[in-house]
Scaffold this motif. Structure first.
Motif, PDB file in Angstrom:
ATOM      1  N   GLU A 110       0.865  -0.914  -0.167  1.00  0.00           N
ATOM      2  CA  GLU A 110       0.121  -0.171   0.429  1.00  0.00           C
ATOM      3  C   GLU A 110       0.996   0.950   0.035  1.00  0.00           C
ATOM      4  OE1 GLU A 110      -2.214  -1.466   3.391  1.00  0.00           O
ATOM      5  OE2 GLU A 110      -3.425  -2.203   2.044  1.00  0.00           O
ATOM      6  N   ARG A 131     -11.530   6.517  -9.052  1.00  0.00           N
ATOM      7  CA  ARG A 131     -12.720   5.427 -10.533  1.00  0.00           C
ATOM      8  C   ARG A 131     -11.983   3.991  -9.629  1.00  0.00           C
ATOM      9  NH1 ARG A 131     -15.982   3.562 -13.613  1.00  0.00           N
ATOM     10  NH2 ARG A 131     -15.564   1.946 -15.209  1.00  0.00           N
ATOM     11  N   TYR A 132     -10.383   4.376  -9.062  1.00  0.00           N
ATOM     12  CA  TYR A 132      -9.970   2.896  -8.471  1.00  0.00           C
ATOM     13  C   TYR A 132     -10.570   2.585  -6.988  1.00  0.00           C
ATOM     14  CZ  TYR A 132      -6.289  -0.329  -6.360  1.00  0.00           C
ATOM     15  OH  TYR A 132      -5.531  -1.206  -6.182  1.00  0.00           O
ATOM     16  N   GLU A 135     -14.554   4.141  -6.662  1.00  0.00           N
ATOM     17  CA  GLU A 135     -15.387   3.244  -7.389  1.00  0.00           C
ATOM     18  C   GLU A 135     -16.985   4.624  -7.978  1.00  0.00           C
ATOM     19  OE1 GLU A 135     -16.343  -0.122  -4.967  1.00  0.00           O
ATOM     20  OE2 GLU A 135     -15.046  -1.012  -6.040  1.00  0.00           O
ATOM     21  N   VAL A 160      -3.446   3.565 -14.528  1.00  0.00           N
ATOM     22  CA  VAL A 160      -3.111   2.359 -14.671  1.00  0.00           C
ATOM     23  C   VAL A 160      -1.917   2.055 -15.030  1.00  0.00           C
ATOM     24  CG1 VAL A 160      -4.014   0.261 -14.841  1.00  0.00           C
ATOM     25  CG2 VAL A 160      -5.689   1.581 -14.400  1.00  0.00           C
ATOM     26  N   LYS A 161      -1.844   2.512 -16.091  1.00  0.00           N
ATOM     27  CA  LYS A 161       0.034   1.960 -16.759  1.00  0.00           C
ATOM     28  C   LYS A 161       0.879   2.186 -16.342  1.00  0.00           C
ATOM     29  CE  LYS A 161      -1.984  -1.294 -19.632  1.00  0.00           C
ATOM     30  NZ  LYS A 161      -1.732  -2.482 -19.413  1.00  0.00           N
ATOM     31  N   GLU A 164       1.333   0.929 -12.872  1.00  0.00           N
ATOM     32  CA  GLU A 164       1.936  -1.284 -13.120  1.00  0.00           C
ATOM     33  C   GLU A 164       3.470  -1.310 -13.044  1.00  0.00           C
ATOM     34  OE1 GLU A 164       0.723  -2.683 -16.277  1.00  0.00           O
ATOM     35  OE2 GLU A 164       0.066  -4.987 -15.448  1.00  0.00           O
TER      36      GLU A 164
ATOM     37  N   GLU B   3     -21.741  -0.865 -11.468  1.00  0.00           N
ATOM     38  CA  GLU B   3     -20.706   0.068 -11.614  1.00  0.00           C
ATOM     39  C   GLU B   3     -19.652  -0.726 -10.786  1.00  0.00           C
ATOM     40  OE1 GLU B   3     -20.779   2.598 -13.661  1.00  0.00           O
ATOM     41  OE2 GLU B   3     -18.783   2.828 -13.764  1.00  0.00           O
ATOM     42  N   ARG B   4     -19.656  -0.847  -9.806  1.00  0.00           N
ATOM     43  CA  ARG B   4     -18.437  -2.229  -9.094  1.00  0.00           C
ATOM     44  C   ARG B   4     -17.632  -2.819  -9.971  1.00  0.00           C
ATOM     45  NH1 ARG B   4     -18.794  -3.257  -3.293  1.00  0.00           N
ATOM     46  NH2 ARG B   4     -17.939  -0.948  -2.543  1.00  0.00           N
ATOM     47  N   LYS B   6     -18.325  -3.279 -13.488  1.00  0.00           N
ATOM     48  CA  LYS B   6     -17.922  -2.838 -14.823  1.00  0.00           C
ATOM     49  C   LYS B   6     -15.821  -2.575 -14.105  1.00  0.00           C
ATOM     50  CE  LYS B   6     -21.360  -0.921 -16.158  1.00  0.00           C
ATOM     51  NZ  LYS B   6     -22.523   0.423 -16.739  1.00  0.00           N
ATOM     52  N   ILE B   7     -16.106  -1.936 -13.177  1.00  0.00           N
ATOM     53  CA  ILE B   7     -14.903  -0.837 -12.792  1.00  0.00           C
ATOM     54  C   ILE B   7     -13.584  -2.509 -13.138  1.00  0.00           C
ATOM     55  CG2 ILE B   7     -13.381  -0.523 -10.517  1.00  0.00           C
ATOM     56  CD1 ILE B   7     -16.037   1.573 -10.469  1.00  0.00           C
ATOM     57  N   GLU B  10     -12.365  -4.119 -15.507  1.00  0.00           N
ATOM     58  CA  GLU B  10     -11.681  -2.476 -17.013  1.00  0.00           C
ATOM     59  C   GLU B  10     -10.394  -3.443 -16.291  1.00  0.00           C
ATOM     60  OE1 GLU B  10     -12.389   1.293 -15.258  1.00  0.00           O
ATOM     61  OE2 GLU B  10     -11.741   1.950 -17.633  1.00  0.00           O
ATOM     62  N   LEU B  11     -10.648  -2.736 -14.992  1.00  0.00           N
ATOM     63  CA  LEU B  11      -8.869  -3.192 -13.927  1.00  0.00           C
ATOM     64  C   LEU B  11      -8.590  -4.622 -14.888  1.00  0.00           C
ATOM     65  CD1 LEU B  11      -7.353  -1.532 -12.502  1.00  0.00           C
ATOM     66  CD2 LEU B  11      -8.575  -2.638 -10.201  1.00  0.00           C
ATOM     67  N   LEU B  14      -7.211  -4.004 -17.814  1.00  0.00           N
ATOM     68  CA  LEU B  14      -5.433  -3.165 -18.047  1.00  0.00           C
ATOM     69  C   LEU B  14      -4.448  -3.528 -16.963  1.00  0.00           C
ATOM     70  CD1 LEU B  14      -7.648   0.488 -17.391  1.00  0.00           C
ATOM     71  CD2 LEU B  14      -6.068  -0.827 -19.648  1.00  0.00           C
ATOM     72  N   SER B  15      -5.007  -4.138 -16.364  1.00  0.00           N
ATOM     73  CA  SER B  15      -4.197  -4.590 -15.342  1.00  0.00           C
ATOM     74  C   SER B  15      -3.979  -5.384 -14.401  1.00  0.00           C
ATOM     75  CB  SER B  15      -3.412  -2.895 -14.180  1.00  0.00           C
ATOM     76  OG  SER B  15      -2.006  -3.330 -13.356  1.00  0.00           O
ATOM     77  N   PRO B  16      -3.710  -6.523 -14.057  1.00  0.00           N
ATOM     78  CA  PRO B  16      -3.783  -7.748 -13.696  1.00  0.00           C
ATOM     79  C   PRO B  16      -3.351  -8.418 -12.046  1.00  0.00           C
ATOM     80  CG  PRO B  16      -3.599  -8.794 -15.508  1.00  0.00           C
ATOM     81  CD  PRO B  16      -2.943  -7.235 -15.526  1.00  0.00           C
ATOM     82  N   LEU B  17      -2.145  -6.754 -11.835  1.00  0.00           N
ATOM     83  CA  LEU B  17      -1.508  -6.982 -10.787  1.00  0.00           C
ATOM     84  C   LEU B  17      -1.928  -5.780 -10.352  1.00  0.00           C
ATOM     85  CD1 LEU B  17       1.058  -6.952  -9.228  1.00  0.00           C
ATOM     86  CD2 LEU B  17       1.650  -4.963 -10.319  1.00  0.00           C
ATOM     87  N   LEU B  18      -2.354  -4.649 -10.352  1.00  0.00           N
ATOM     88  CA  LEU B  18      -3.356  -3.937 -10.138  1.00  0.00           C
ATOM     89  C   LEU B  18      -5.004  -4.562  -9.122  1.00  0.00           C
ATOM     90  CD1 LEU B  18      -2.611  -0.555 -11.280  1.00  0.00           C
ATOM     91  CD2 LEU B  18      -2.861  -1.101  -9.099  1.00  0.00           C
ATOM     92  N   MET B  21      -4.469  -6.786  -6.167  1.00  0.00           N
ATOM     93  CA  MET B  21      -4.257  -5.466  -4.897  1.00  0.00           C
ATOM     94  C   MET B  21      -4.997  -4.788  -4.215  1.00  0.00           C
ATOM     95  SD  MET B  21      -0.179  -3.643  -6.302  1.00  0.00           S
ATOM     96  CE  MET B  21      -0.460  -2.383  -4.339  1.00  0.00           C
ATOM     97  N   LYS B  22      -6.170  -4.316  -5.917  1.00  0.00           N
ATOM     98  CA  LYS B  22      -7.174  -3.905  -5.156  1.00  0.00           C
ATOM     99  C   LYS B  22      -8.156  -4.975  -4.285  1.00  0.00           C
ATOM    100  CE  LYS B  22     -11.980  -1.213  -7.008  1.00  0.00           C
ATOM    101  NZ  LYS B  22     -11.132  -1.137  -5.655  1.00  0.00           N
ATOM    102  N   SER B  25      -6.553  -5.079  -0.870  1.00  0.00           N
ATOM    103  CA  SER B  25      -6.249  -3.517  -0.249  1.00  0.00           C
ATOM    104  C   SER B  25      -7.606  -3.947   1.439  1.00  0.00           C
ATOM    105  CB  SER B  25      -5.608  -2.961  -0.739  1.00  0.00           C
ATOM    106  OG  SER B  25      -6.960  -2.145  -1.441  1.00  0.00           O
TER     107      SER B  25
END
Lengths: 171, 182
Positions: A110, A131-132, A135, A160-161, A164, B3-4, B6-7, B10-11, B14-18, B21-22, B25
């Protein structure tokens, strides 16, 4: 003209309803509690002074969110100028501040995420957080930041990119 | 799809790592105990203090505007900043008016003179020659590049010649005549 006591009672209700969400929004931007406290107080003072100017063209929450976001960005810009003026040393870097903050108890991952976020441009960080963490839909973010959905999607994807890439570089 | 969801989708794209983590977390930030309970009071305290400052900081202006009527209006205009501004505006107005009238006077004189022929002007000067000083006549002669009829400007005389003349003259004059002259 409304009576001051009614005004204060209404304002107190508004704060009780929105203060936590707005505080966390600001805290994710500025990281330290003391800074977030300053920013959120300034934000609500602006709301107190200008609530009669709220035009009901947008939702009240959108309007409040916009004020908080602007205040946070203004604060970050001021902090950047101060750091640049004092030839930013180790103690004034965002990561060091986070480690010294008694109100941060995140784990290493974190902390690194916060470090990666601190490297993003303010607007991109704002979009990523909304967004992250919060939400929000692109439509809601668009209403707050008054930016097109397409531009927001591009901004989020870039953020995001970059994050990463930051993690991959650390490995 | 919420929405959750969808997010999340989308994530993941884009990034399986993030995305991972989400999922793991939690909230890394904390606040001092009771912070949110005291925040509205703190903001209201600051808002009241600011309102007090506004009231105390602009007493004359505020009161004068609130007083209303002629007395309030005069009081407002007599405050230092307004008074200085008013005085400067009046000075500028007076200077502007003076320049305007002076310009009008000059152009009026020019119009009158334009109606006089050269012959009439020369006749006027000849008749009233006693009222013109030498400087004025020389100036007029230079401006017009012509002499003024009937008036001869003295030719330039060398100072040595003047001294010689005075010596000759003084030799011929008696002491009594000289005392009379002096």
């Amino acid at each position: 003209m409304e009576k001051p006591r009614t005004h204060e009672r209404g304002f107190r209700l508004l704060m009780e309803k929105y203060q936590e969400r707005l505080y966390w929004h600001v805290r994710r931007m500025v990281h330290e509690h003391e800074d977030a406290n300053d920013v959120i107080q300034n934000c609500f003072l602006k709301v107190y002074r200008n609530i009669h100017n709220f035009e009901r063209k947008s939702k009240l929450y959108t309007w409040l969110y916009r004020i908080a976001a602007n205040e946070a960005i203004t604060f970050l810009k001021k902090r950047q100028r101060r750091s640049a003026a004092s030839l930013e040393d180790e103690e004034s870097s965002p990561v060091y501040s986070l480690q010294a903050d008694p109100f941060f108890d995140g784990d290493e991952a974190e902390e690194r995420l916060m470090q990666a976020l601190a490297e993003l441009p303010e607007k991109q960080r704002l979009v990523f957080n909304m967004r992250y963490f919060e939400e929000l839909s692109y439509k809601e973010i668009s209403e707050v930041l008054e930016t097109s959905v397409g531009a927001l999607k591009a901004s989020y994807h870039h953020a995001v990119k970059k994050i990463e890439a930051f993690f991959k570089a650390e490995l | 799809m919420s929405e959750r969801d969808k997010i999340k989708e989308e994530l993941e794209g884009l990034s399986p790592l993030l995305s991972k983590m989400k999922g793991e977390s939690r909230h890394p930030f904390r606040v001092p105990e009771g912070y949110f309970d005291g925040l509205p009071d703190e903001v209201l305290r600051r808002a009241r203090a600011e309102e007090g400052l506004v009231r105390d900081g602009l007493p004359a202006q505020g009161r004068a505007k609130k007083a209303g009527g002629l007395a309030g209006w005069l009081q407002w205009w007599l405050m230092p900043r307004q008074a200085i501004g008013l005085a400067m505006a009046l000075v500028l107005l007076a200077a502007g008016a003076y320049l305007f009238w002076a310009q009008s006077g000059l152009s009026a004189a020019g119009e009158v003179l334009a109606g006089i022929s050269e012959e009439e002007a020369k006749a006027y000067v000849s008749e009233n020659i006693g009222e013109f000083g030498l400087d004025l006549m020389v100036e007029a002669a230079i401006v017009s590049e012509e002499g003024i009829p009937g008036v001869e400007v003295l030719p330039e005389i060398d100072e040595v010649e003047i001294d010689r003349y005075l010596d000759d003259y003084l030799e011929d004059i008696s002491l009594d005549e000289l005392e009379e002259l002096l």
